[in-house]
Design an enzyme around this catalytic site. Structure first.
Site, PDB file in Angstrom:
ATOM      1  CG  ASP A  58      -0.147   0.252   2.457  1.00 13.35           C
ATOM      2  OD1 ASP A  58       0.679  -0.801   2.351  1.00 13.35           O
ATOM      3  OD2 ASP A  58      -0.320   0.401   3.465  1.00 13.35           O
TER       4      ASP A  58
ATOM      5  CD  GLU B  13       4.024   0.802   7.209  1.00 16.49           C
ATOM      6  OE1 GLU B  13       5.057   0.590   7.457  1.00 16.49           O
ATOM      7  OE2 GLU B  13       4.019   1.332   5.683  1.00 16.49           O
TER       8      GLU B  13
ATOM      9  CG  ASP C 234       8.581   0.400   4.657  1.00 12.41           C
ATOM     10  OD1 ASP C 234       8.754   1.099   4.079  1.00 12.41           O
ATOM     11  OD2 ASP C 234       7.912  -0.088   5.371  1.00 12.41           O
TER      12      ASP C 234
ATOM     13  CG  HIS D 199       4.645   9.093   3.947  1.00 11.30           C
ATOM     14  ND1 HIS D 199       4.905   9.105   5.257  1.00 11.30           N
ATOM     15  CD2 HIS D 199       5.017   7.714   3.266  1.00 11.30           C
ATOM     16  CE1 HIS D 199       4.438   8.039   5.582  1.00 11.30           C
ATOM     17  NE2 HIS D 199       4.291   7.164   4.463  1.00 11.30           N
TER      18      HIS D 199
END
Length: 381
Positions: free
Chosen positions: A80, A141, A165, A354
């Site tokens: 995701d 996540e 990650d 992000h």
């Protein structure tokens, strides 16, 4: 063994341009299953976690046999992305990948998935022996590690692995904090602010008083606290009767996590208990409720842990120098470690995550792929 960099780039681009915001991972799950199914896995499992996460699909466990008589390991990524993540268009400028600018890119965490795919393609094409491996691809996540929390650890045969990650490159995360999520509800009494304000009890003012007293920000080198949202009230002419505050406490020390959480609870309770009614006209008394949810456990790998020795030896075999660090955020690795699956975090090269300025270089993804292959094929550790 040379990485096919252009094939890796094409795989990464296809993954990023397959939209997969949290809970909308159905398309990316089908793509990942199709690609891995072409590489002759032992099995592909989709678990039943969707009923608990609200995702369109479950977590994936993709298992490959190995010709080397070594213990299996797993690599974990999440499928995701954060928003805005719909209709991503990848832009490439030489070695650099970015988005068109109005969405995130999705290198968090599709750079990790792309490297896993390319590593297995190369191993299959070369017939090079490797250890048994599982790829654990989780959902949700980005919205609280929900997929990992809903995953039955018994589905994973390997007892050790690596979560791909983190930002930067050649970084290994060995420690990450535990976190408590706080929901604080202050109840007052509503009244007309112009006609009878003395009848009311202003929940917002009580909450503000407590917030000026509680610990916040950087508490020490191991501990942070933050209050991120506050909501309540109905209108400017109504004394607000209810305020809800969302916050969190994180720490690498469970003792400190508990202490700071308890301090916050105590301060809110004492602030509300100290309320007094100067006119005697209030039509009720205030109350407070502090709900604490254990968000994720602490992650802490000892310097000599086998999972770290293995990745260090693999990096040395390809001439890569690693940096070992503590992180301030949580990830699926926290959940895996908390369930007895020793997991270190490997950075994938992504930066500015992000945000719409997110980016990653092809060189970093190539180097990540080389490290994965070394982890799967080296026999000296």
């Amino acid at each position: 063994m040379d990485v096919d960099s252009e094939r890796l780039a094409a795989t990464f681009t296809e993954l990023c341009e397959t939209s997969s915001p949290s809970r909308q991972e159905g398309r990316i799950s089908r793509l990942v299953q199709r690609v891995f199914s072409e590489l002759d896995p032992l099995e592909i499992i989709e678990d039943d976690s969707s009923g608990r996460t609200g995702s369109q699909c479950g977590n994936l466990i993709i298992r490959f046999a190995g010709a080397l008589d070594l213990e299996p390991i797993f690599f974990s990524c999440h499928m995701d992305t954060v928003q805005p993540g719909e209709n991503v268009r990848v832009q490439r400028d030489g070695d650099l990948f970015t988005s068109a600018g109005d969405t995130i890119l999705g290198s968090d965490d599709k750079s990790g998935i792309a490297a896993c795919i390319e590593a297995m393609r190369l191993l299959r094409e070369s017939n090079r022996p490797h250890r048994p491996v599982e790829f654990v691809i989780t959902t949700c996540e980005e919205i609280g590690l929900l997929g990992a929390k809903a995953l039955d650890p018994g589905l994973i045969r390997a007892r050790e692995g690596y979560a791909l990650d983190s930002t930067g490159m050649a970084r290994i995360i060995t420690h990450a904090p535990a976190a408590n999520r706080l929901t604080i509800t202050v109840e007052g009494v509503a009244a007309h602010a112009g006609l009878h304000p003395e009848w009311g009890v202003n929940a917002l003012i009580l909450a503000a008083r407590a917030l000026t007293l509680v610990p916040g920000g950087r508490i020490d080198e191991e501990t942070t606290a933050n209050f991120g949202t506050i909501s309540g009230g109905a209108a400017s002419n109504i004394v607000p009767e209810r305020v809800v505050i969302e916050g969190e406490v994180r720490s690498h020390s469970m003792e400190k996590l508990t202490r700071v959480t308890d301090d916050i609870r105590r301060i809110f309770v004492e602030t509300v208990a100290a309320w007094s009614d100067p006119t005697g006209a209030a039509r009720g008394k205030p109350r407070v409720q502090v709900d604490v949810h254990e968000d994720f456990p602490v992650m802490a790998l000892a310097p000599g842990h086998r999972v770290l020795r293995r990745v260090n030896a693999a990096a040395q075999s390809i001439g890569m120098h690693l940096f070992y660090e503590k992180a301030g955020g949580g990830s699926d690795a926290n959940i895996f470690n908390g369930r007895g699956l020793a997991t270190a975090i490997i950075a994938t090269g992504m930066t500015n995550v992000h945000s719409t300025s997110e980016q990653v270089t092809l060189k970093d993804m190539v180097d990540l792929t080389r490290l994965l292959i070394a982890l799967l094929t080296e026999t000296s550790y």
